[in-house]
Scaffold this active site. Sequence first.
Site, PDB file in Angstrom:
ATOM      1  N   SER A 112     -26.036  -0.540 -17.255  1.00 37.61           N
ATOM      2  CA  SER A 112     -27.016  -0.910 -16.508  1.00 37.61           C
ATOM      3  C   SER A 112     -26.581  -1.738 -15.339  1.00 37.61           C
ATOM      4  O   SER A 112     -25.473  -1.394 -14.581  1.00 37.61           O
ATOM      5  CB  SER A 112     -28.234  -1.437 -16.923  1.00 37.61           C
ATOM      6  OG  SER A 112     -29.368  -1.570 -16.160  1.00 37.61           O
ATOM      7  N   HIS A 113     -27.204  -2.819 -15.297  1.00 41.04           N
ATOM      8  CA  HIS A 113     -26.987  -3.674 -14.313  1.00 41.04           C
ATOM      9  C   HIS A 113     -25.809  -4.825 -14.571  1.00 41.04           C
ATOM     10  O   HIS A 113     -25.202  -5.619 -13.859  1.00 41.04           O
ATOM     11  CB  HIS A 113     -27.989  -4.855 -13.965  1.00 41.04           C
ATOM     12  CG  HIS A 113     -28.468  -5.301 -14.862  1.00 41.04           C
ATOM     13  ND1 HIS A 113     -29.268  -4.460 -15.934  1.00 41.04           N
ATOM     14  CD2 HIS A 113     -28.658  -6.391 -16.087  1.00 41.04           C
ATOM     15  CE1 HIS A 113     -29.581  -5.315 -16.963  1.00 41.04           C
ATOM     16  NE2 HIS A 113     -29.199  -6.485 -16.913  1.00 41.04           N
ATOM     17  N   ASP A 172     -29.343  -1.036  -8.880  1.00 42.86           N
ATOM     18  CA  ASP A 172     -28.512  -1.378  -9.877  1.00 42.86           C
ATOM     19  C   ASP A 172     -27.373  -0.333 -10.243  1.00 42.86           C
ATOM     20  O   ASP A 172     -27.455   0.661  -9.536  1.00 42.86           O
ATOM     21  CB  ASP A 172     -29.068  -2.139 -11.156  1.00 42.86           C
ATOM     22  CG  ASP A 172     -29.554  -0.906 -12.001  1.00 42.86           C
ATOM     23  OD1 ASP A 172     -29.759   0.117 -11.514  1.00 42.86           O
ATOM     24  OD2 ASP A 172     -29.732  -1.240 -13.215  1.00 42.86           O
ATOM     25  N   ASP A 216     -26.888   1.726 -12.680  1.00 46.73           N
ATOM     26  CA  ASP A 216     -27.237   3.226 -13.006  1.00 46.73           C
ATOM     27  C   ASP A 216     -28.469   3.645 -12.261  1.00 46.73           C
ATOM     28  O   ASP A 216     -29.018   4.833 -12.504  1.00 46.73           O
ATOM     29  CB  ASP A 216     -27.455   3.240 -14.610  1.00 46.73           C
ATOM     30  CG  ASP A 216     -28.674   2.375 -14.998  1.00 46.73           C
ATOM     31  OD1 ASP A 216     -28.716   1.275 -14.470  1.00 46.73           O
ATOM     32  OD2 ASP A 216     -29.330   2.716 -15.994  1.00 46.73           O
ATOM     33  N   ASP A 236     -31.631   2.435 -11.961  1.00 51.92           N
ATOM     34  CA  ASP A 236     -33.118   2.669 -12.537  1.00 51.92           C
ATOM     35  C   ASP A 236     -33.794   0.996 -11.912  1.00 51.92           C
ATOM     36  O   ASP A 236     -35.004   1.277 -11.824  1.00 51.92           O
ATOM     37  CB  ASP A 236     -33.209   2.693 -13.856  1.00 51.92           C
ATOM     38  CG  ASP A 236     -32.303   1.720 -14.723  1.00 51.92           C
ATOM     39  OD1 ASP A 236     -31.695   1.098 -14.056  1.00 51.92           O
ATOM     40  OD2 ASP A 236     -32.665   1.868 -15.692  1.00 51.92           O
ATOM     41  N   ARG A 237     -32.824   0.176 -11.342  1.00 50.11           N
ATOM     42  CA  ARG A 237     -33.931  -0.863 -10.992  1.00 50.11           C
ATOM     43  C   ARG A 237     -33.874  -0.987  -9.376  1.00 50.11           C
ATOM     44  O   ARG A 237     -32.881  -0.351  -8.747  1.00 50.11           O
ATOM     45  CB  ARG A 237     -32.862  -2.151 -11.375  1.00 50.11           C
ATOM     46  CG  ARG A 237     -32.943  -2.420 -12.659  1.00 50.11           C
ATOM     47  CD  ARG A 237     -32.090  -3.810 -13.194  1.00 50.11           C
ATOM     48  NE  ARG A 237     -32.401  -3.941 -14.530  1.00 50.11           N
ATOM     49  CZ  ARG A 237     -32.305  -5.239 -15.100  1.00 50.11           C
ATOM     50  NH1 ARG A 237     -32.099  -6.264 -14.470  1.00 50.11           N
ATOM     51  NH2 ARG A 237     -32.541  -5.191 -16.471  1.00 50.11           N
ATOM     52  N   LYS A 253     -37.417   3.919 -15.650  1.00 52.86           N
ATOM     53  CA  LYS A 253     -37.730   3.430 -14.181  1.00 52.86           C
ATOM     54  C   LYS A 253     -36.794   3.993 -13.242  1.00 52.86           C
ATOM     55  O   LYS A 253     -35.779   4.497 -13.667  1.00 52.86           O
ATOM     56  CB  LYS A 253     -37.525   1.787 -14.386  1.00 52.86           C
ATOM     57  CG  LYS A 253     -36.209   1.284 -14.719  1.00 52.86           C
ATOM     58  CD  LYS A 253     -36.406  -0.092 -15.176  1.00 52.86           C
ATOM     59  CE  LYS A 253     -34.957  -0.460 -15.809  1.00 52.86           C
ATOM     60  NZ  LYS A 253     -35.063  -1.259 -17.053  1.00 52.86           N
TER      61      LYS A 253
HETATM   62  C1  G1P Z   1     -33.388  -6.571 -19.691  1.00 55.90           C
HETATM   63  C2  G1P Z   1     -34.677  -6.727 -19.008  1.00 55.90           C
HETATM   64  C3  G1P Z   1     -35.735  -5.657 -19.299  1.00 55.90           C
HETATM   65  C4  G1P Z   1     -34.987  -4.395 -19.053  1.00 55.90           C
HETATM   66  C5  G1P Z   1     -33.735  -4.166 -19.961  1.00 55.90           C
HETATM   67  C6  G1P Z   1     -33.069  -2.810 -19.546  1.00 55.90           C
HETATM   68  O1  G1P Z   1     -33.760  -6.522 -21.108  1.00 55.90           O
HETATM   69  O2  G1P Z   1     -35.479  -7.812 -19.313  1.00 55.90           O
HETATM   70  O3  G1P Z   1     -37.063  -5.738 -18.718  1.00 55.90           O
HETATM   71  O4  G1P Z   1     -35.952  -3.167 -19.760  1.00 55.90           O
HETATM   72  O5  G1P Z   1     -33.189  -5.312 -19.473  1.00 55.90           O
HETATM   73  O6  G1P Z   1     -32.888  -2.838 -18.294  1.00 55.90           O
HETATM   74  P1  G1P Z   1     -33.309  -7.902 -22.056  1.00 55.90           P
HETATM   75  O7  G1P Z   1     -32.154  -8.465 -21.503  1.00 55.90           O
HETATM   76  O8  G1P Z   1     -34.308  -9.047 -21.442  1.00 55.90           O
HETATM   77  O9  G1P Z   1     -33.453  -7.724 -23.418  1.00 55.90           O
HETATM   78 ZN    ZN Z   2     -30.298  -0.093 -15.008  1.00 55.46          ZN
END
Ligand code: G1P
Ligand code: ZN
Length: 543
Positions: free
Chosen positions: A113-114, A277, A279, A281-282, A376
């Site tokens: 992801s990010h 981000d 991938d 989704d954000r 998302k």
């Molecule tokens: C974090 C975000 C959460 C999101 C997840 C995946 O998780 O807070 O809302 O769904 O990344 O993108 P966390 O690191 O808080 O468990």
């Molecule tokens: Zn992501």
Amino acid sequence: MSVITVKTAPIEGQKPGTSGLRKKTRVFMQPHYLENFVAAIWDAIGGVAGKTLVLGGDGRYFNDRAAQVILRMAAAGGAAKVIVGQGALLSTPAASNLIRQRATDGGIIMSASHNPGGPDEDFGVKFNMPNGGPAPEEVTNRMVAATQSISEYRIYEAQDADLSTLGTSGMGDMKIEVVDPVADYAALMEKLFDFDAIRTLFQSGFRLRFDAMHAITGPYATAILEDTLGAPKGSVVNATPSPDFGGGHPDPNPIWAKDLMDVMMGDGAPDFGAASDGDGDRNMIVGRGCYVGASDSLAVLAANARIAPAYAAGLKGVARSMPTSRALDRVAARRGLDCYETPTGWKFFGNLLDDGRITLCGEESAGTGSDHVREKDGLWAVLLWLNILAKTGKSVQEMMNDHWAEFGRNFYSRHDYEAVDAEKANTMMDRLRTRLGDLVGSDVMGATVESADEFAYDDPVDGSRATGQGLRVAFAGGGRIVYRLSGTGTVGATLRVYIEEVSDDPATFTMDTQDALKDMIARADQIAGIREFTGRTAPDVRT
Ligand code: G1P
Ligand code: ZN
């Protein structure tokens, strides 16, 4: 060419977190690490024989190698077919869409992801179900169990599959279909939104800056925003995905998307700024001189979604993750919509969407989505905003002002303390947990604690229960503090403190968020002893 059986042994720590298994890339590259986990996925889904899966990732370092391993293990397991995004690329929402459109048995998304990418950064693997959504805990628990008892896995001995050419080829008896990663997703967006209205908006001189942060949405945003909707060439920046995201942190928030923030807050700023981000989704939304927090964005989209063709009939209901601000609840109350509060992580929205209880949902962590996929979706949120702006003729700032005037303002910020000593973070949480009962009714720096508990969720659709989902302290008057430890971090513990205060006084609406939250921030430390336990005087990131 043949199937070989490789002896292996359980590897500790293969436990998917909030969103799949995420580890340092070098950990994933260790002998058998990826293979053990993929074998565990096959186990958890009752074997891969005869199944059709989708496969793609966000293009980070090791994405291409991992794809070849997964394909060879799918072939060895007797999979019928794997549909792969060209170059082994697929954004998370596009993968979710493909799984649904092609009615496959699920899919594997390679992404952290990010989190940054590269040999010394992060990698990840997650499995999505036939509904297109992340595997629920019941399935990930089976994965964990399988990783703990594994003794061998099967892999097909073959040359690399050619993933650069569109079309169908084979690996043993398994078919590999390489598809354009963008086409099906772009077609879906065109069905949901009023593309003509957005086109007219761009023709009128509306200026956009979309920062793809060197990540996967580059090709999607260029195709949709520039090539289809007519945003001027160059509106999409940092549009070529790179294995290390240009050395950056592909997380769309004011810290990591500072370039975009600077442009949007500067002279001659475009009308609309957005980022996505690693991938895809954000999303981050920012108007000219006006940053829109993710919780506010969710509330604005819920209040105005009917403007877009896909949601013209109205929303069935809405949902937000527990730490997300309650701005959404105010919209739901006024519009007579059911509003659900779920634990952090997109997987908890799946049942509500599948059961037709909600149409729109989101998280404070820059995630917003709807029932069009089961993830998302960053670009979807951008397009819904553009559709709303195109039809209302308002600027982002006007949208926000009108929203607060109608619903009041929920000031909101998340403070992250990263790479904290895990033991200390756990001690802090344990101590607070035992004190929650005593807090109720007490006065903390002039505010009365109305309730304090540890969040647990009973899924109204399948009856499953998720416990230990964060400590929350709510105050008379609507303020709230939530504490939880991240489930996606890869180093030590990340403490997340979510701070909220509400105001119905228009004179306060333009206040700076951190200023408006000053007292609540002080209370957050007073209640939990953040400084004392973490040894930090300030958070690493404020969103
Ligand atoms: C974090 C975000 C959460 C999101 C997840 C995946 O998780 O807070 O809302 O769904 O990344 O993108 P966390 O690191 O808080 O468990
Ligand atoms: Zn992501």
